[in-house]
Design a protein around this motif. Sequence first.
Motif: not given
Length: 492
Positions: A339-343, A391-396
């Motif tokens: 849900q944060m856009g990262l595997a 989460n703050r730096r890489y969320k997409k």
Amino acid sequence: MKMSEERLLKLSQHRAPIMEALQQYQEARVVPFDVPGHKHGRGNKELADFLGETCLHHDVNSMKPLDNLCHPVSVIHEAEELAAEAFGAKHAFLLVNGTTSAVQAMVMTACKAGEKIIMPRNVHRSAINALILSGAVPIYVNPGVQVDLGIPLGMALDEVRRAIVDHPDAKAILINNPTYYGICSNLQAITELAHAHGMLVLVDEAHGTHFYFNDKLPASAMSVGADMASISMHKSGGSLTQSSFLLINNDVSEGYTRQIINLTQTTSGSYLLMSSLDISRKNLALYGQEIFDKVIKMAQYTRDEVNQIGGYYAYSKELINGDTVYDFDESKLSIHTRQMGLAGIEVYDILRDEYDIQIEFGDVANILAYISVGDRTLDLERLVAALAEINRRYKKDPSSLFDHEYINPEIVQSPQQAFYADKEIVLLAESAGRVASEFVMCYPPGIPIVAPGERITNEIIEYINYCKDKGCFLTGTEDSNVNYINVVKEDV
């Protein structure tokens, strides 16, 4: 002292017979003219400096005072009796080839060549390797899939019943319990169902050592009457890597099982590994309830903190549905990341490369942080803080991520037939429609994406390429880059 009292003292869980024998051996100041050739570390100073002299003093050879792992009659046998009592089994075998050898011994004890075994398809590769070695034929029960989380679940009771009805000649059923993610099947009901049809119940309990030592955790294999269980003592039990137990119960023959184990286990059993099993068993038998109370508490604290970050979902007992998720191991910290856009594997890599935090594994949608009594609250807080910053730096946007983890296979040949068949190597990109003669899997957790005897599909190729793109560590193929794959040679 009466014989029964002597026996009771001998089997006290406060004892560690192998450790005690090693201490007596060292006190005797024996001059070694046997292997290993480092001679208590004196012959390899660099190794002694690296591992420590005490470690190398205990790296010794089998001899009469120290017993023999292949045919134990004294201190190793006593250690096995103590382990059996601690785990509630008829007998326990010390293993130094890892739980892989325990899984293989279970399958090879239960099934001969050509005989059927019912199992979920999301087994560890060691179970399919056992089929290659033994010639047993798998009857797969495809697990349920939690699509939102991208994880395979446990075995549905109705699916097991259907497999038993369709294959009444199957000799055994193998159950993963728990899965890597902490999911538990209805072990009691499946065991009773299999026994009612004359089948042995084998449980791959690699991730469930702690179930035996805490009453807040799911049911263990021996407690529900299963016939055999493989125990990764080095995972949650505290022993050294590669040390495990095989438990047997009911009418499974101790002598025959020992013969099966000795087909593949080393004749040079490591006393470092065996003593670690002995000491760790003692520790769990005496203090397991307290140890895992603490682990469960730490896992729940971390789960609560992670779920307040946003973008992550650390799941637990709320997944229970009475069937494919019959129970959940609350000591597991499994976290969904999609849900944060990262595997999951991307979060795994970032944690290691940028935060110096090494977690157990990441797949395409989840991570697992293995928590044990050796962890500290400070370490857990560091993990939570790192996850919050990631989460703050890489969320997409998560819309481009793969939406599931498990692909139902088409079985064309048995694993043994395909593995030993005439084969040819082809480009993975051009392999659709062919029958694999080797594995492709992400490790960890070591569950095959495709296994020998299964037809390769475009969906499988797409998933393998996705895993490669996300940075998963793919293994199983002769080609280390997994650009080529061995397939069964077709008749022309």
